[in-house]
Design an enzyme around this catalytic site. Structure first.
Site, PDB file in Angstrom:
ATOM      1  N   ASP A   6      47.371  37.994  28.641  1.00  0.00           N
ATOM      2  CA  ASP A   6      47.143  38.259  27.184  1.00  0.00           C
ATOM      3  C   ASP A   6      46.092  37.212  26.471  1.00  0.00           C
ATOM      4  O   ASP A   6      45.319  37.690  25.507  1.00  0.00           O
ATOM      5  CB  ASP A   6      48.489  38.048  26.501  1.00  0.00           C
ATOM      6  N   ARG A  22      50.779  49.165  28.749  1.00  0.00           N
ATOM      7  CA  ARG A  22      52.246  49.251  28.916  1.00  0.00           C
ATOM      8  C   ARG A  22      52.963  50.243  27.990  1.00  0.00           C
ATOM      9  O   ARG A  22      53.681  50.907  28.079  1.00  0.00           O
ATOM     10  CB  ARG A  22      52.966  47.846  29.084  1.00  0.00           C
ATOM     11  N   LYS A  31      50.810  44.350  19.927  1.00  0.00           N
ATOM     12  CA  LYS A  31      50.369  44.794  21.345  1.00  0.00           C
ATOM     13  C   LYS A  31      50.616  45.905  21.871  1.00  0.00           C
ATOM     14  O   LYS A  31      49.986  46.796  22.386  1.00  0.00           O
ATOM     15  CB  LYS A  31      50.742  43.426  22.332  1.00  0.00           C
ATOM     16  N   GLU A  67      55.615  44.163  47.550  1.00  0.00           N
ATOM     17  CA  GLU A  67      54.348  44.826  46.921  1.00  0.00           C
ATOM     18  C   GLU A  67      53.344  44.820  47.983  1.00  0.00           C
ATOM     19  O   GLU A  67      52.708  43.418  48.443  1.00  0.00           O
ATOM     20  CB  GLU A  67      53.963  44.003  45.728  1.00  0.00           C
ATOM     21  N   ASN A 122      59.927  40.221  35.709  1.00  0.00           N
ATOM     22  CA  ASN A 122      59.238  39.955  34.469  1.00  0.00           C
ATOM     23  C   ASN A 122      59.667  40.263  33.368  1.00  0.00           C
ATOM     24  O   ASN A 122      59.787  41.363  32.847  1.00  0.00           O
ATOM     25  CB  ASN A 122      57.567  40.496  34.805  1.00  0.00           C
ATOM     26  N   ASP A 156      53.768  48.688  37.702  1.00  0.00           N
ATOM     27  CA  ASP A 156      52.958  47.879  38.528  1.00  0.00           C
ATOM     28  C   ASP A 156      51.642  47.697  37.645  1.00  0.00           C
ATOM     29  O   ASP A 156      51.082  48.988  37.285  1.00  0.00           O
ATOM     30  CB  ASP A 156      52.555  48.424  39.853  1.00  0.00           C
ATOM     31  N   THR A 205      62.545  44.758  37.680  1.00  0.00           N
ATOM     32  CA  THR A 205      61.423  43.903  37.506  1.00  0.00           C
ATOM     33  C   THR A 205      61.731  42.316  37.477  1.00  0.00           C
ATOM     34  O   THR A 205      63.121  42.209  37.129  1.00  0.00           O
ATOM     35  CB  THR A 205      60.679  43.969  36.160  1.00  0.00           C
ATOM     36  N   LYS A 226      57.533  42.094  30.464  1.00  0.00           N
ATOM     37  CA  LYS A 226      57.231  43.568  30.673  1.00  0.00           C
ATOM     38  C   LYS A 226      58.548  44.302  30.180  1.00  0.00           C
ATOM     39  O   LYS A 226      58.488  45.343  29.584  1.00  0.00           O
ATOM     40  CB  LYS A 226      57.380  43.737  32.138  1.00  0.00           C
TER      41      LYS A 226
HETATM   42  P1  ITT Z   1      57.317  42.632  38.648  1.00  0.00           P
HETATM   43  O1  ITT Z   1      58.426  42.062  39.150  1.00  0.00           O
HETATM   44  O2  ITT Z   1      57.585  43.690  37.845  1.00  0.00           O
HETATM   45  O3  ITT Z   1      56.438  43.188  39.804  1.00  0.00           O
HETATM   46  P2  ITT Z   1      54.948  40.967  38.042  1.00  0.00           P
HETATM   47  O4  ITT Z   1      54.975  40.001  36.895  1.00  0.00           O
HETATM   48  O5  ITT Z   1      54.856  40.457  39.571  1.00  0.00           O
HETATM   49  O6  ITT Z   1      56.601  41.496  37.979  1.00  0.00           O
HETATM   50  P3  ITT Z   1      52.989  42.804  38.731  1.00  0.00           P
HETATM   51  O7  ITT Z   1      53.185  42.773  40.117  1.00  0.00           O
HETATM   52  O8  ITT Z   1      52.791  44.218  38.317  1.00  0.00           O
HETATM   53  O9  ITT Z   1      54.238  42.117  37.870  1.00  0.00           O
HETATM   54  O10 ITT Z   1      51.698  42.003  38.277  1.00  0.00           O
HETATM   55  C1  ITT Z   1      50.919  42.166  37.312  1.00  0.00           C
HETATM   56  C2  ITT Z   1      50.260  40.782  36.570  1.00  0.00           C
HETATM   57  O11 ITT Z   1      49.170  41.264  35.793  1.00  0.00           O
HETATM   58  C3  ITT Z   1      51.551  40.056  35.836  1.00  0.00           C
HETATM   59  O12 ITT Z   1      51.867  39.033  36.516  1.00  0.00           O
HETATM   60  C4  ITT Z   1      50.223  39.589  34.865  1.00  0.00           C
HETATM   61  O13 ITT Z   1      49.582  38.405  35.304  1.00  0.00           O
HETATM   62  C5  ITT Z   1      49.232  40.524  34.822  1.00  0.00           C
HETATM   63  N1  ITT Z   1      49.656  41.244  33.612  1.00  0.00           N
HETATM   64  C6  ITT Z   1      50.102  42.822  33.541  1.00  0.00           C
HETATM   65  N2  ITT Z   1      50.218  43.410  32.494  1.00  0.00           N
HETATM   66  C7  ITT Z   1      49.954  42.365  31.451  1.00  0.00           C
HETATM   67  C8  ITT Z   1      50.118  42.459  30.222  1.00  0.00           C
HETATM   68  O14 ITT Z   1      50.440  43.201  29.471  1.00  0.00           O
HETATM   69  N3  ITT Z   1      49.549  41.014  29.620  1.00  0.00           N
HETATM   70  C9  ITT Z   1      49.131  40.113  30.376  1.00  0.00           C
HETATM   71  N4  ITT Z   1      49.054  39.874  31.666  1.00  0.00           N
HETATM   72  C10 ITT Z   1      49.503  41.063  32.360  1.00  0.00           C
END
Ligand code: ITT
Length: 183
Positions: free
Chosen positions: A139, A165, A159, A32, A8, A61, A6, A11
């Protein structure tokens, strides 16, 4: 050792808090695809990564699905956050009474042979205004069922008790635990 691919860090921290196994973050980018479901996006990601990473790994995801907007931003959550952000969502929801929404998290775990999918859903609603500065992404505008606070007003532990998650990560943890117990 298992790897969470990831980019992020939020996460990663949330899942790490639950899993308890030795885990490392790998920020290798993967495509993606444009698809209708988070599961499809995740499976495609695994197929792309499985020859590039040694051993067992997973990706996650996730997305926010707003009922009155027919599931938007859904699979486009990341892009929509980067473009219109929380202010944009609050604006789109202005005057809309039905504020129901859900966060969905799909973990796709590759055990070096098969893909295992774990899906966590957190029902809730979109707040009337942006509240709190903890967490990330949407969030500060999401209120989970059973709470009055937005996720942006919660510490990570709290949370995780409610979140999509938190649920998918606990499913993965159980899977790993049961597998270890097998003869
Ligand atoms: P990866 O590298 O893991 O893909 P990403 O941030 O791009 O990281 P995603 O493609 O799964 O992740 O995008 C999901 C988006 O949805 C993420 O960027 C947030 O903007 C939102 N999101 C997902 N889970 C969230 C959470 O727990 N709290 C707030 N926003 C969330």
């Amino acid at each position: 050792m298992i790897y969470f691919v990831t980019s992020n860090r939020h996460k990663y921290e949330e899942v790490k808090k639950i899993i308890g196994y030795e885990m490392e973050m790998v920020s290798m980018p993967y495509p993606e695809i444009q698809a209708d479901s988070l599961e499809e996006v995740a499976k495609y990601g695994i197929d792309y990564l499985k020859d590039k990473i040694e051993g067992e790994f997973f990706i996650e995801d996730s997305g926010l699905f707003i009922k009155a907007l027919n599931g938007f931003p859904g699979v486009f959550s990341s892009y929509v956050f980067k473009t219109i952000g929380n202010e944009g969502i609050i604006r789109l929801m202005k005057g809309i009474e039905d504020r129901k929404a859900e966060f969905v998290s799909v973990i796709a775990y590759y055990d070096d042979d098969k893909i295992h999918i774990f899906k966590g859903i957190c029902k809730g609603k979109i707040a009337e205004e942006i509240r709190g500065n903890k967490g990330f992404g949407y969030d500060p505008i999401f209120i989970a069922e059973g709470s009055n606070k937005t996720f942006g007003e919660m510490e990570m532990e709290e949370k995780n008790k409610y979140s999509h998650r938190g649920k998918s990560a606990r499913m993965l943890k159980n899977f790993l635990k049961n597998r270890l117990n097998q003869p």
